[in-house]
Design a protein around this motif. Sequence first.
Motif, short mmCIF file in Angstrom:
data_model
loop_
_atom_site.label_atom_id
_atom_site.label_comp_id
_atom_site.label_asym_id
_atom_site.label_seq_id
_atom_site.Cartn_x
_atom_site.Cartn_y
_atom_site.Cartn_z
N SER A 94 13.39 -44.95 -35.69
CA SER A 94 14.09 -45.63 -34.59
C SER A 94 14.49 -44.39 -33.58
CB SER A 94 15.59 -46.29 -34.95
OG SER A 94 16.25 -45.25 -35.54
N LYS A 95 14.73 -44.61 -32.21
CA LYS A 95 14.78 -43.65 -31.39
C LYS A 95 16.46 -43.65 -31.01
CE LYS A 95 10.42 -43.97 -29.09
NZ LYS A 95 10.15 -42.59 -29.31
N CYS A 96 16.61 -42.61 -30.32
CA CYS A 96 18.19 -42.10 -30.00
C CYS A 96 17.95 -41.38 -28.59
CB CYS A 96 18.80 -41.42 -30.74
SG CYS A 96 19.48 -42.13 -32.40
N SER A 97 18.66 -41.88 -27.48
CA SER A 97 18.85 -41.03 -26.36
C SER A 97 19.68 -40.01 -26.40
CB SER A 97 19.50 -42.33 -25.35
OG SER A 97 19.68 -41.61 -23.70
N MET A 98 19.16 -38.78 -26.04
CA MET A 98 19.98 -37.72 -25.99
C MET A 98 19.26 -36.58 -25.24
SD MET A 98 18.41 -36.03 -29.70
CE MET A 98 18.09 -37.45 -30.54
N ARG A 99 19.89 -35.41 -24.68
CA ARG A 99 19.48 -34.54 -24.03
C ARG A 99 19.34 -33.25 -24.88
NH1 ARG A 99 22.71 -34.53 -18.54
NH2 ARG A 99 24.18 -35.13 -20.13
N VAL A 100 18.26 -32.36 -25.31
CA VAL A 100 18.26 -31.44 -25.99
C VAL A 100 17.95 -30.07 -25.20
CG1 VAL A 100 17.09 -30.38 -27.76
CG2 VAL A 100 17.85 -32.75 -28.25
N LEU A 101 18.65 -29.04 -25.47
CA LEU A 101 18.27 -27.75 -24.94
C LEU A 101 17.78 -26.85 -26.28
CD1 LEU A 101 18.44 -25.81 -22.28
CD2 LEU A 101 20.76 -24.90 -23.36
N GLN A 169 28.03 -31.07 -21.08
CA GLN A 169 28.87 -30.99 -22.26
C GLN A 169 27.78 -32.17 -23.40
OE1 GLN A 169 32.80 -32.87 -21.42
NE2 GLN A 169 33.33 -32.54 -23.68
N LYS A 170 27.38 -33.05 -23.04
CA LYS A 170 26.82 -33.76 -24.29
C LYS A 170 25.41 -33.16 -24.33
CE LYS A 170 29.34 -38.17 -22.73
NZ LYS A 170 29.43 -39.35 -22.20
N THR A 171 24.83 -32.41 -23.74
CA THR A 171 23.76 -31.75 -24.19
C THR A 171 23.78 -31.04 -25.86
OG1 THR A 171 23.06 -31.34 -21.91
CG2 THR A 171 21.88 -30.07 -23.85
N LEU A 172 22.94 -31.52 -26.45
CA LEU A 172 22.83 -30.80 -27.71
C LEU A 172 21.97 -29.48 -27.88
CD1 LEU A 172 21.49 -33.92 -29.91
CD2 LEU A 172 23.83 -33.02 -29.91
N ILE A 173 22.52 -28.46 -28.25
CA ILE A 173 21.86 -27.14 -28.34
C ILE A 173 21.07 -26.97 -29.60
CG2 ILE A 173 22.25 -24.54 -27.73
CD1 ILE A 173 23.45 -26.35 -25.53
N VAL A 174 20.03 -26.74 -29.72
CA VAL A 174 19.27 -27.00 -30.85
C VAL A 174 18.13 -25.65 -31.05
CG1 VAL A 174 17.56 -28.15 -32.37
CG2 VAL A 174 19.00 -29.35 -30.97
N THR A 175 18.49 -25.10 -32.32
CA THR A 175 17.83 -23.77 -32.74
C THR A 175 17.73 -23.91 -34.43
OG1 THR A 175 17.22 -21.36 -32.56
CG2 THR A 175 19.74 -22.07 -32.47
N ASP A 176 16.69 -23.40 -34.70
CA ASP A 176 16.39 -23.40 -36.38
C ASP A 176 16.94 -22.22 -36.83
OD1 ASP A 176 15.68 -26.07 -36.21
OD2 ASP A 176 13.62 -25.63 -36.34
N GLY A 177 16.91 -21.15 -36.10
CA GLY A 177 17.24 -19.92 -36.62
C GLY A 177 18.73 -19.60 -36.91
N PHE A 178 19.22 -19.20 -37.91
CA PHE A 178 20.52 -18.82 -38.09
C PHE A 178 21.15 -17.69 -37.24
CE2 PHE A 178 23.59 -16.03 -40.36
CZ PHE A 178 24.80 -16.96 -40.67
N SER A 179 20.23 -16.62 -37.19
CA SER A 179 20.77 -15.71 -36.26
C SER A 179 20.94 -16.05 -34.87
CB SER A 179 19.58 -14.49 -36.37
OG SER A 179 19.56 -13.73 -37.58
#
Length: 211
Positions: A94-101, A169-179
């Motif tokens: 399924s799909k979700c509406s979102m903004r991702v940085l 404010q509602k933008t998801l900040i996404v990065t896979d690296g722990f550092s």
Amino acid sequence: MVICARRPLCCGRPLYDFGMLEKAKDNLRQIMSALGTPIDAGLPIVVLEPSCASVFRDELHNLFPSNQRAHRLRSQTFLLSEFLQRYAPNYPPSKCSMRVLLHGHCHQKALMKMDHEEGLLRQLGAEVQSLDSGCCGMAGPFGFQKDKFAVSQAVAERVLLPAVRNAAQKTLIVTDGFSCREQIMQGTGKRAIHLAEVLKMALNRKGSLEQ
């Protein structure tokens, strides 16, 4: 069915920065022994941290060039986004509406690229802004060293940290690296999340996704 290691296993990545190659090799031997059965069975090995995945895809082969199990582990290692794009092309259901940085980890961009992650997020319904941010500046322990701190901050302030501060404010900040997530938290006070967390949130919510 997902199988997890029954004890903690370290790829040895922190040891390379300080030249502790023999200790790093010992860690890799332990991994190849502990995961021997699934490796030999040809099962995909999903790694969540890009720097760990890069060890299996790069350093492992260089340190054990004639080891067949090392060769298999190298070819069977996938990031979560790579695994889902290859083995579950219709995921998510399924799909979700979102903004991702989206900020890519250095090892991810260098060895595995960002195409799988960007594609998966767009399949999920995300409006994705993928930053041309280079390194986050943390680089493992580099950003914590007193004499390197100013350089670390300068690298982060080039693109990444200003973009995170300016994100809605509602933008998801996404990065896979722990550092990378640590650098973002230290430099902006904002919490960045892993792709796996985005997918979990999407499974729990319908229609829209907000942090």
